[in-house]
Design a protein around this motif. Structure first.
Motif, PDB file in Angstrom:
ATOM      1  N   PRO A 113       0.829  -1.230  -0.160  1.00 16.04           N
ATOM      2  CA  PRO A 113       0.048  -0.051  -0.026  1.00 16.04           C
ATOM      3  C   PRO A 113       0.719   1.253   0.103  1.00 16.04           C
ATOM      4  N   PHE A 114       1.870   1.214   0.648  1.00 13.65           N
ATOM      5  CA  PHE A 114       2.997   2.377   0.652  1.00 13.65           C
ATOM      6  C   PHE A 114       3.518   2.793  -0.757  1.00 13.65           C
ATOM      7  N   THR A 115       3.754   1.866  -1.447  1.00 12.07           N
ATOM      8  CA  THR A 115       4.519   2.102  -2.757  1.00 12.07           C
ATOM      9  C   THR A 115       3.154   2.042  -3.799  1.00 12.07           C
ATOM     10  N   ALA A 116       1.973   1.366  -3.451  1.00 10.54           N
ATOM     11  CA  ALA A 116       1.068   2.081  -4.457  1.00 10.54           C
ATOM     12  C   ALA A 116       0.724   3.527  -4.176  1.00 10.54           C
ATOM     13  N   GLU A 117       0.611   3.841  -2.931  1.00  7.33           N
ATOM     14  CA  GLU A 117       0.382   5.434  -2.693  1.00  7.33           C
ATOM     15  C   GLU A 117       1.182   6.392  -3.646  1.00  7.33           C
ATOM     16  N   LEU A 118       2.683   5.922  -3.509  1.00  6.29           N
ATOM     17  CA  LEU A 118       3.601   6.896  -4.164  1.00  6.29           C
ATOM     18  C   LEU A 118       3.613   6.801  -5.867  1.00  6.29           C
ATOM     19  N   ALA A 119       3.300   5.511  -6.048  1.00  6.71           N
ATOM     20  CA  ALA A 119       3.071   5.252  -7.459  1.00  6.71           C
ATOM     21  C   ALA A 119       1.929   6.018  -8.257  1.00  6.71           C
ATOM     22  N   PHE A 120       0.801   5.814  -7.398  1.00  5.68           N
ATOM     23  CA  PHE A 120      -0.371   6.484  -7.878  1.00  5.68           C
ATOM     24  C   PHE A 120      -0.252   8.023  -8.002  1.00  5.68           C
ATOM     25  N   LEU A 121       0.175   8.751  -6.742  1.00  7.82           N
ATOM     26  CA  LEU A 121       0.420  10.078  -6.893  1.00  7.82           C
ATOM     27  C   LEU A 121       1.468  10.580  -7.889  1.00  7.82           C
ATOM     28  N   ALA A 122       2.386   9.700  -8.026  1.00  2.00           N
ATOM     29  CA  ALA A 122       3.476  10.037  -9.055  1.00  2.00           C
ATOM     30  C   ALA A 122       3.018   9.908 -10.527  1.00  2.00           C
ATOM     31  N   ILE A 123       1.841   9.002 -10.891  1.00  2.00           N
ATOM     32  CA  ILE A 123       1.338   8.918 -12.164  1.00  2.00           C
ATOM     33  C   ILE A 123       0.101  10.122 -12.375  1.00  2.00           C
ATOM     34  N   VAL A 124      -0.322  10.651 -11.280  1.00  2.81           N
ATOM     35  CA  VAL A 124      -1.167  11.937 -11.205  1.00  2.81           C
ATOM     36  C   VAL A 124      -0.316  13.031 -11.592  1.00  2.81           C
ATOM     37  N   VAL A 125       0.825  13.087 -10.921  1.00  2.00           N
ATOM     38  CA  VAL A 125       1.797  14.184 -11.151  1.00  2.00           C
ATOM     39  C   VAL A 125       2.259  14.180 -12.883  1.00  2.00           C
ATOM     40  N   VAL A 126       2.584  13.154 -13.222  1.00  2.00           N
ATOM     41  CA  VAL A 126       2.998  12.839 -14.580  1.00  2.00           C
ATOM     42  C   VAL A 126       1.865  13.362 -15.587  1.00  2.00           C
ATOM     43  N   LEU A 127       0.751  12.879 -15.517  1.00  2.00           N
ATOM     44  CA  LEU A 127      -0.207  13.231 -16.241  1.00  2.00           C
ATOM     45  C   LEU A 127      -0.793  14.722 -16.256  1.00  2.00           C
ATOM     46  N   GLY A 128      -1.070  15.294 -15.013  1.00  2.94           N
ATOM     47  CA  GLY A 128      -1.357  16.498 -14.702  1.00  2.94           C
ATOM     48  C   GLY A 128      -0.395  17.674 -15.088  1.00  2.94           C
ATOM     49  N   VAL A 129       1.052  17.277 -15.290  1.00  6.07           N
ATOM     50  CA  VAL A 129       1.762  18.182 -15.346  1.00  6.07           C
ATOM     51  C   VAL A 129       2.085  18.067 -16.911  1.00  6.07           C
ATOM     52  N   ALA A 130       2.340  16.969 -17.684  1.00  3.11           N
ATOM     53  CA  ALA A 130       2.672  16.607 -18.835  1.00  3.11           C
ATOM     54  C   ALA A 130       1.680  17.037 -19.889  1.00  3.11           C
ATOM     55  N   VAL A 131       0.596  16.987 -19.697  1.00  9.27           N
ATOM     56  CA  VAL A 131      -0.409  17.082 -20.862  1.00  9.27           C
ATOM     57  C   VAL A 131      -0.685  18.708 -20.799  1.00  9.27           C
ATOM     58  N   PRO A 132      -0.996  19.144 -19.848  1.00 10.45           N
ATOM     59  CA  PRO A 132      -1.312  20.713 -19.909  1.00 10.45           C
ATOM     60  C   PRO A 132       0.036  21.690 -20.374  1.00 10.45           C
ATOM     61  N   LEU A 133       1.172  21.155 -19.636  1.00 16.23           N
ATOM     62  CA  LEU A 133       2.464  21.801 -19.942  1.00 16.23           C
ATOM     63  C   LEU A 133       2.683  21.639 -21.373  1.00 16.23           C
ATOM     64  N   GLY A 134       2.765  20.347 -22.020  1.00 20.32           N
ATOM     65  CA  GLY A 134       3.085  20.042 -23.285  1.00 20.32           C
ATOM     66  C   GLY A 134       2.178  20.845 -24.301  1.00 20.32           C
ATOM     67  N   LEU A 135       0.717  20.872 -24.167  1.00 19.77           N
ATOM     68  CA  LEU A 135      -0.093  21.596 -24.983  1.00 19.77           C
ATOM     69  C   LEU A 135       0.130  22.911 -24.940  1.00 19.77           C
ATOM     70  N   ALA A 136       0.372  23.523 -23.824  1.00 23.61           N
ATOM     71  CA  ALA A 136       0.571  25.243 -23.663  1.00 23.61           C
ATOM     72  C   ALA A 136       1.982  25.472 -24.224  1.00 23.61           C
ATOM     73  N   VAL A 137       2.857  24.908 -24.191  1.00 23.22           N
ATOM     74  CA  VAL A 137       3.999  25.304 -24.867  1.00 23.22           C
ATOM     75  C   VAL A 137       3.834  25.205 -26.458  1.00 23.22           C
ATOM     76  N   ALA A 138       2.937  24.061 -27.010  1.00 23.16           N
ATOM     77  CA  ALA A 138       2.879  23.945 -28.352  1.00 23.16           C
ATOM     78  C   ALA A 138       2.072  25.174 -28.847  1.00 23.16           C
ATOM     79  N   VAL A 139       0.957  25.500 -28.058  1.00 25.85           N
ATOM     80  CA  VAL A 139       0.137  26.523 -28.588  1.00 25.85           C
ATOM     81  C   VAL A 139       0.884  27.744 -28.502  1.00 25.85           C
ATOM     82  N   ALA A 140       1.756  28.111 -27.529  1.00 27.77           N
ATOM     83  CA  ALA A 140       2.523  29.364 -27.372  1.00 27.77           C
ATOM     84  C   ALA A 140       3.592  29.495 -28.349  1.00 27.77           C
ATOM     85  N   THR A 141       4.074  28.383 -28.763  1.00 28.71           N
ATOM     86  CA  THR A 141       5.383  28.592 -30.022  1.00 28.71           C
ATOM     87  C   THR A 141       4.697  28.128 -31.099  1.00 28.71           C
TER      88      THR A 141
END
Length: 331
Positions: A113-141
């Motif tokens: 459960p401790f490892t799953a908690e870290l992995a799940f939150l890290a996945i949320v960070v990956v998806l929550g940062v990567a998609v809006p950041l990549g799309l925003a940079v693509a639109v801006a440039t």
């Protein structure tokens, strides 16, 4: 003329795209499981040292060590031990820890459960940062605009994306735990203890995926249908989230499955940096004392989780782009 039984729609059910896709993927999953079982068994045989000697202690006599080897089954031939190992797995028995005598299933249930908690939150960070950041940079440039932003994004994402998780974790501890004294450096006693390990695990993967999102988004934004949509002066949220985002997710998810799988390995390593009481810390302890059953059970569990994660990504790709249902898996 009456159709042949089971040939609704002109094809037997097993010839249709989704059943064929699922059968192919489940067959691949079965092959991964067989490989995992063989690899986890043979892997521990390559670890130098004697588990019986490690458990008996430095003061044990050769007779005591030999007796303990017999009790642990280490004196049996390798094929016999492999047959016992696979038989136990088929019966749902992962074995017993050499060091503590606990069932390995209980060890995993306590730490997972401790490892799953870290992995799940890290996945949320990956998806929550990567998609809006990549799309925003693509639109801006888009169209070569803001070249400095494009250069800075490429440099920063390349630098941090290639930084090993344990190095980034160590730097985060030095800055935020030691210098600024804002967050705890180790342990799992408070919610704030999650922040540094989750960032250390998720940030490199998020920036790697953001580069992919930016590249895919740049290609999508140059499509004729988006030029037409911009000409109709649609609101930005409608234009980019409704029309652009769904079309760039296919390529993003293809690499995203590999990124998220690699993230599991980063989780195991980062746990040791932050003394997180998860599966990774327990695996390191087991390696030090040659606790074969715990190592085998942990690696098997992590490998199975990674395989299921890739299967989920494949299903999502099939839902987003039905053409992938008939595509062959890369060899």
């Amino acid at each position: 003329m009456a159709r042949a039984p089971g040939a609704a729609g002109g094809q037997p059910p097993w010839r249709r795209p989704w059943p064929r896709f699922l059968l192919r993927r489940l067959g691949g999953l079965a092959g991964v499981l067989v490989t995992l079982v063989v690899v986890t068994f043979l892997m521990v045989q390559l670890i130098p040292g004697d588990p019986a000697r490690a458990r008996a202690g430095a003061d044990a006599t050769p007779q005591q060590v030999e007796l303990l080897r017999h009790e642990l089954g280490l004196d049996r031939p390798l094929p016999e031990r492999f047959a016992s190992y696979t038989g136990g797995l088929l019966g749902g028995d992962l074995g017993t820890s050499f060091q503590t005598g606990e069932p390995v299933a209980q060890v995993l249930a306590t730490r997972l459960p401790f490892t799953a908690e870290l992995a799940f939150l890290a996945i949320v960070v990956v998806l929550g940062v990567a998609v809006p950041l990549g799309l925003a940079v693509a639109v801006a440039t888009r169209g070569g605009r803001r070249p400095r932003l494009d250069t800075a994004f490429t440099f920063v994402s390349g630098l941090l994306g290639s930084t090993p998780e344990y190095v980034l974790g160590t730097l985060l501890v030095v800055v935020f735990a030691i210098w600024l004294n804002l967050l705890p450096a180790a342990g799992a006693a408070t919610l704030s203890a999650l922040v540094l390990p989750v960032v250390a695990i998720g940030l490199p993967g998020a920036l790697v995926m953001a580069r992919v999102v930016r590249r895919e988004a740049a290609a999508v934004l140059d499509q004729d249908y988006l030029r037409t949509a911009r000409g109709r002066r649609l609101p930005p949220l409608t234009l980019y989230l409704r029309h652009a985002l769904p079309n760039l997710l296919t390529g993003t998810l293809t690499l995203g499955g590999l990124t998220l799988t690699a993230l599991l390995g980063g989780t195991v390593i980062v746990e040791s940096v932050f003394s997180w009481p998860g599966l990774g810390t327990r695996v390191v302890e087991a390696i030090l004392v040659r606790d074969y059953p715990v190592i085998q059970g942990a690696v098997l569990m992590l490998g199975l989780f990674a395989a299921l994660l890739n299967l989920l990504v494949d299903v999502l790709l099939g839902l987003l782009d039905p053409r992938t249902l008939t595509a062959r898996s890369p060899s």
